[in-house]
Write a protein that holds these residues in place. Structure first.
Motif, PDB file in Angstrom:
ATOM      1  N   SER A  42      38.105 -34.508  29.631  1.00  0.00           N
ATOM      2  CA  SER A  42      36.730 -34.974  29.540  1.00  0.00           C
ATOM      3  C   SER A  42      36.649 -36.494  29.698  1.00  0.00           C
ATOM      4  O   SER A  42      35.740 -37.022  30.347  1.00  0.00           O
ATOM      5  N   GLU A  43      37.611 -37.209  29.120  1.00  0.00           N
ATOM      6  CA  GLU A  43      37.627 -38.660  29.271  1.00  0.00           C
ATOM      7  C   GLU A  43      37.864 -39.054  30.721  1.00  0.00           C
ATOM      8  O   GLU A  43      37.210 -39.977  31.238  1.00  0.00           O
ATOM      9  N   VAL A  44      38.804 -38.379  31.388  1.00  0.00           N
ATOM     10  CA  VAL A  44      39.047 -38.652  32.805  1.00  0.00           C
ATOM     11  C   VAL A  44      37.767 -38.417  33.605  1.00  0.00           C
ATOM     12  O   VAL A  44      37.391 -39.222  34.467  1.00  0.00           O
ATOM     13  N   GLN A  45      37.075 -37.330  33.305  1.00  0.00           N
ATOM     14  CA  GLN A  45      35.844 -37.021  34.030  1.00  0.00           C
ATOM     15  C   GLN A  45      34.800 -38.122  33.852  1.00  0.00           C
ATOM     16  O   GLN A  45      34.146 -38.553  34.815  1.00  0.00           O
ATOM     17  N   THR A  46      34.651 -38.596  32.611  1.00  0.00           N
ATOM     18  CA  THR A  46      33.677 -39.655  32.345  1.00  0.00           C
ATOM     19  C   THR A  46      34.037 -40.930  33.097  1.00  0.00           C
ATOM     20  O   THR A  46      33.165 -41.587  33.692  1.00  0.00           O
ATOM     21  N   LEU A  47      35.322 -41.291  33.086  1.00  0.00           N
ATOM     22  CA  LEU A  47      35.761 -42.482  33.820  1.00  0.00           C
ATOM     23  C   LEU A  47      35.600 -42.293  35.326  1.00  0.00           C
ATOM     24  O   LEU A  47      35.208 -43.222  36.044  1.00  0.00           O
ATOM     25  N   TYR A  48      35.897 -41.092  35.792  1.00  0.00           N
ATOM     26  CA  TYR A  48      35.763 -40.774  37.220  1.00  0.00           C
ATOM     27  C   TYR A  48      34.314 -40.937  37.664  1.00  0.00           C
ATOM     28  O   TYR A  48      34.029 -41.474  38.741  1.00  0.00           O
ATOM     29  N   GLU A  49      33.389 -40.489  36.829  1.00  0.00           N
ATOM     30  CA  GLU A  49      31.971 -40.626  37.144  1.00  0.00           C
ATOM     31  C   GLU A  49      31.537 -42.080  37.155  1.00  0.00           C
ATOM     32  O   GLU A  49      30.526 -42.427  37.774  1.00  0.00           O
ATOM     33  N   ARG A  50      32.307 -42.943  36.485  1.00  0.00           N
ATOM     34  CA  ARG A  50      32.031 -44.381  36.474  1.00  0.00           C
ATOM     35  C   ARG A  50      32.780 -45.114  37.587  1.00  0.00           C
ATOM     36  O   ARG A  50      32.797 -46.343  37.630  1.00  0.00           O
ATOM     37  N   GLY A  51      33.414 -44.372  38.477  1.00  0.00           N
ATOM     38  CA  GLY A  51      34.057 -44.976  39.636  1.00  0.00           C
ATOM     39  C   GLY A  51      35.565 -45.058  39.582  1.00  0.00           C
ATOM     40  O   GLY A  51      36.199 -45.481  40.554  1.00  0.00           O
ATOM     41  N   ALA A  52      36.189 -44.695  38.450  1.00  0.00           N
ATOM     42  CA  ALA A  52      37.649 -44.753  38.347  1.00  0.00           C
ATOM     43  C   ALA A  52      38.293 -43.708  39.252  1.00  0.00           C
ATOM     44  O   ALA A  52      37.832 -42.559  39.300  1.00  0.00           O
ATOM     45  N   ARG A  53      39.336 -44.107  39.930  1.00  0.00           N
ATOM     46  CA  ARG A  53      40.074 -43.178  40.798  1.00  0.00           C
ATOM     47  C   ARG A  53      41.584 -43.204  40.518  1.00  0.00           C
ATOM     48  O   ARG A  53      42.329 -42.465  41.162  1.00  0.00           O
ATOM     49  N   HIS A  54      42.002 -44.029  39.575  1.00  0.00           N
ATOM     50  CA  HIS A  54      43.434 -44.196  39.325  1.00  0.00           C
ATOM     51  C   HIS A  54      43.689 -44.056  37.819  1.00  0.00           C
ATOM     52  O   HIS A  54      43.048 -44.725  37.009  1.00  0.00           O
TER      53      HIS A  54
END
Length: 575
Positions: A223-235
């Motif tokens: 869930s944390e990865v998903q939230t960061l991914y939605e904020r533009g994180a890819r790494h």
């Protein structure tokens, strides 16, 4: 709940480096994200929270106004392992003290700085803690301190550690911070916590000070990865744990199902991620539960991205040092673990796609999926002249057996209060300074260089190398990921860009490369000369005889097949 609608908060990231946690750019650690989330959870509007790195304050004096004007100023930093950094420079104590003096509101300092603040990089040498004139210093978790401080109306807090339920809230609420990082979105890798603490009690390490491992559930991390991914994180890097193989179990025994849920879940919510790496893996876990470990390693290699590294804390191959410092793995056991990781995860994308899906990667000229790295620590109790010979023999054995190591990390111990090394300090390291320097040079020349040629032979493609700085007429850059190779490219190219690179030569811990594919009709003399088999004379002939219609034409002209390195794009107007 207190009304914080008009309260302004500034966070400054002075960077962290712990045995199981990294936060020097291009990394962003969990600390600023979770602290921002705790502040929002306590009632501060998200738009009232400002995040800066220490390098931003150095580069833009105007940002010191955010420190000065904040109602609550939080500094996060601390180095508990020594390192050399390219992407950022950790805060110095004088800078940290200046922040405390500048802040007109309430000031709070926290992070691994709680283990000590000294004369270099806010804790990198002398380790007696110093408050540096802050109003409050968090001796527990800085995120918990920030939350409790706000709950108290900025009156105080009880030092405590946060729990996983709080992290579930704070990770989501604080993900917005990454958008304020100067490297966002293209050159930023998010350090992810799966657990912290360690069941073993090595004499020098601060990780056991967090207690026994406390694991987050796979849905929590995903869930944390998903939230960061939605904020533009890819790494992403699963770096905040003592042993990735023990994830989701009892802290020691591998749990492949938990790893499958974790890695599979991440791939599902972040389908276009660019990096998925890890850090620590305990070699004793591999040898004590070899079949479960093999299964877990296969799961990781199925889902990760190439160039991943499992850092093995051998620390010393000397039995005497192992015994006196409670080290939990012998040289023979570590060798067996190195062999198992090579067997299960040392393949390159495209070599065996039927048995090991590679998520769209198909070229066999990439870095291996997952290899071990070896950490060797000097200055430990019981160290003697023979210790250096034990370590060299171990590395030679690995190389002679045809195995691969992604990197060999040789460093000297730092002694922190609360560890068994606290009364020994750096005395042993000082006594062995000459031996250490000579041995380190020998390892670089006799192990690192030939190992690097085995790991990344000429023609290996390194995609998405970020160009970082110029030196000596070259441009240097790195990929995002765990312990990325430093790549030197002939000529001075525009910084901040990302290019694909083909390896052409090897140093001790770095490689020389040319942009891939290299255009024969526009390449410089230096670029052409760097290509294996071409040389200065043939490179001169290429420049005289171009343009070429294809690399095959060049092969016919100079007798060298450069297809794997080059293309031939005809310039406009060429006959």
């Amino acid at each position: 709940m207190t009304d914080f609608a008009d309260l302004d908060v500034t966070l400054v990231d002075g960077y962290v480096d712990e045995p199981a946690h990294f936060g020097v750019p291009p990394y962003i650690s969990t600390y600023p994200r979770y602290t921002a989330g705790a502040i929002v959870d306590a009632g501060v509007p998200r738009e009232n929270v400002t995040y800066h790195t220490i390098d931003e304050l150095r580069d833009d004096s105007g940002k010191w106004r955010d420190v000065e004007d904040a109602d609550l100023f939080v500094y996060i930093g601390g180095m508990t392992v020594p390192g050399k950094y390219v992407g950022g420079t950790p805060a110095e104590p004088d800078e940290v003290r200046k922040m405390a003096w500048t802040a007109q509101g309430t000031s709070l300092m926290g992070g691994p700085v709680k283990f000590g603040v000294g004369d270099e990089n806010a804790g990198a040498t002398e380790t007696e803690r110093d408050d540096l004139d802050f109003d409050f210093v968090a001796k527990g978790d800085v995120e918990a301190a920030a939350y409790d401080l706000l709950e108290s109306g900025l009156e105080g807090f009880n030092n405590r550690m946060r729990d996983n339920a709080e992290i579930d809230r704070w990770a989501a609420d604080g993900a917005f911070v990454i958008e304020q990082h100067p490297n966002h979105p293209d050159y930023l890798i998010c350090e992810m916590e799966t657990s912290r603490g360690c069941p073993y009690r090595c004499s020098f390490c601060t990780e056991p000070l967090y207690g026994n491992p406390s694991f987050r559930r796979p849905p929590s991390v995903v869930s944390e990865v998903q939230t960061l991914y939605e904020r533009g994180a890819r790494h992403f890097r699963l770096g905040r744990q003592a042993d990735i193989l023990a994830y989701g179990g009892d802290g020691e025994k591998p749990n492949p199902d938990a790893l499958r849920n974790l890695y599979g879940g991440i791939r599902e919510v972040a389908p276009d991620l660019g990096t998925l790496h890890l850090d620590n893996m305990n070699p004793i876990t591999v040898v004590e539960w070899p079949e479960l470990a093999r299964e877990g390693i296969r799961v990781i290699a199925e889902h990760n991205t190439p160039g991943d590294t499992a850092a093995f804390g051998l620390e010393s191959a000397d039995p005497r040092v192992q015994d006196e410092n409670n080290l939990n793995v012998t040289a023979d056991e570590c060798f067996e673990a190195v062999k198992i990781v090579n067997e299960e995860a040392g393949w390159r994308p495209g070599e065996d796609p039927a048995d090991a899906p590679s998520h769209g990667e198909s070229a066999a000229n990439r870095l291996p999926k997952l290899l071990p790295g070896i950490n060797l620590l000097h200055g430990l109790k019981g160290e003697r002249e023979e210790t250096f010979d034990h370590n060299k023999r171990f590395l030679e054995r690995v190389y002679d057996e045809g195995l691969m190591l992604r990197r060999v990390n040789i460093r000297q111990v730092m002694a922190f209060d609360g560890t068994e090394m606290s009364d020994v300090g750096a005395d042993i390291a000082k006594d062995h300074k000459r031996l250490f320097k000579q041995y380190k040079t020998e390892v670089r020349e006799e192990i690192d260089n030939p190992m690097l040629q085995r790991l990344a032979p000429a023609g290996t493609i390194l995609p998405n190398v970020h160009l970082e700085y110029h030196e000596g007429g070259r441009t240097f850059g790195r990929q995002l990921g765990t312990y990325p190779l430093l790549v030197g490219i002939p000529g001075e190219r525009e910084l901040g860009r990302t290019v694909d690179v083909a390896v052409v030569d090897h140093g001790y811990r770095s490689v020389t490369g040319v942009v891939h594919p290299l255009d024969l009709n526009s390449a410089t003399m230096d670029e052409l000369t760097a290509i294996p088999g071409l040389g200065k004379q043939r490179a001169g002939n290429v420049i005289v005889n171009r343009p070429y219609d294809s690399p095959a034409d060049l092969d016919a002209d100079v007798g060298v097949d450069l297809t794997e390195f080059t293309t031939a794009e005809r310039p406009e107007g060429a006959d």
